[in-house]
Scaffold this active site. Structure first.
Site, PDB file in Angstrom:
ATOM      1  CD  GLN A 114      75.558 -19.169 -87.266  1.00 32.16           C
ATOM      2  OE1 GLN A 114      74.635 -18.974 -86.500  1.00 32.16           O
ATOM      3  NE2 GLN A 114      75.587 -18.680 -88.503  1.00 32.16           N
ATOM      4  CG  ASN A 115      81.924 -16.755 -81.099  1.00 36.11           C
ATOM      5  OD1 ASN A 115      81.648 -15.773 -80.430  1.00 36.11           O
ATOM      6  ND2 ASN A 115      82.652 -17.751 -80.641  1.00 36.11           N
ATOM      7  CE  LYS A 116      74.187 -15.499 -82.236  1.00 36.04           C
ATOM      8  NZ  LYS A 116      73.997 -15.308 -83.656  1.00 36.04           N
ATOM      9  CB  SER A 158      80.613 -15.396 -77.380  1.00 42.07           C
ATOM     10  OG  SER A 158      81.936 -15.746 -77.731  1.00 42.07           O
TER      11      SER A 158
END
Length: 163
Positions: free
Chosen positions: A40-42, A140
């Site tokens: 889920q980290n962008k 992020s």
């Protein structure tokens, strides 16, 4: 207290012009031994968008793309005690030797901090008027609930700096 966790070695080479600093890897990243491994980290999505690259989950290719675009990656914190992945849970932290890294790699022209914790720690480490400018970017992390588009817009400052 918790066991001590440690950050990864920096990803950097003599062509790096931009240093991106996080705080310290989260649980998922530590498990996989990869920067920004939480799905889920962008971070990686942002990097691929910024440089118009085709997205890949292959970590070796991701590192190649960072280096190709003159981006170095590290963390402000070398080690700490932390329950879970929240920056707010960080205790007894030890800083990485950012200044030494910058002396070893004199081509670094700017530092971008991925989130508030890394920015605040860097200010404490280097002081506000350090010889290399540093900037705060929205984290992020999925815990920072700003939209992807807003994050990407802010992160575009990196590309502007490289022009």
């Amino acid at each position: 207290m918790q066991n001590r966790i440690f950050s990864f070695p920096p990803i950097i080479d003599e062509n790096s012009k931009i240093l991106i600093l996080g705080s310290i890897p989260g649980v998922k990243s530590l498990e996989k031994q990869q920067y920004y491994a939480h799905p889920q980290n962008k971070f990686w999505k942002i990097i691929f968008e910024l440089f118009h690259e085709d997205f890949t989950g292959d970590y070796t290719e991701r590192i190649t793309i960072l280096k190709k675009n003159h981006i170095a990656l590290w963390d402000v914190i070398d080690s700490c005690e932390r329950k879970g992945s929240l920056d707010s849970e960080i205790k007894n932290e030890e800083a990485n030797h950012i200044e030494e890294l910058l002396e070893q790699y004199p081509n670094i022209q700017a530092i971008f901090c991925n989130g508030g914790k890394s920015y605040k720690n860097l200010q404490k480490l280097l002081g506000k008027n350090f010889r290399i400018p540093f900037y705060l970017l929205p984290s992020s992390s999925p815990l920072h609930t700003v939209s992807f588009e807003k994050k990407l817009e802010e992160w575009k400052r990196i590309v502007e700096f490289l022009k």
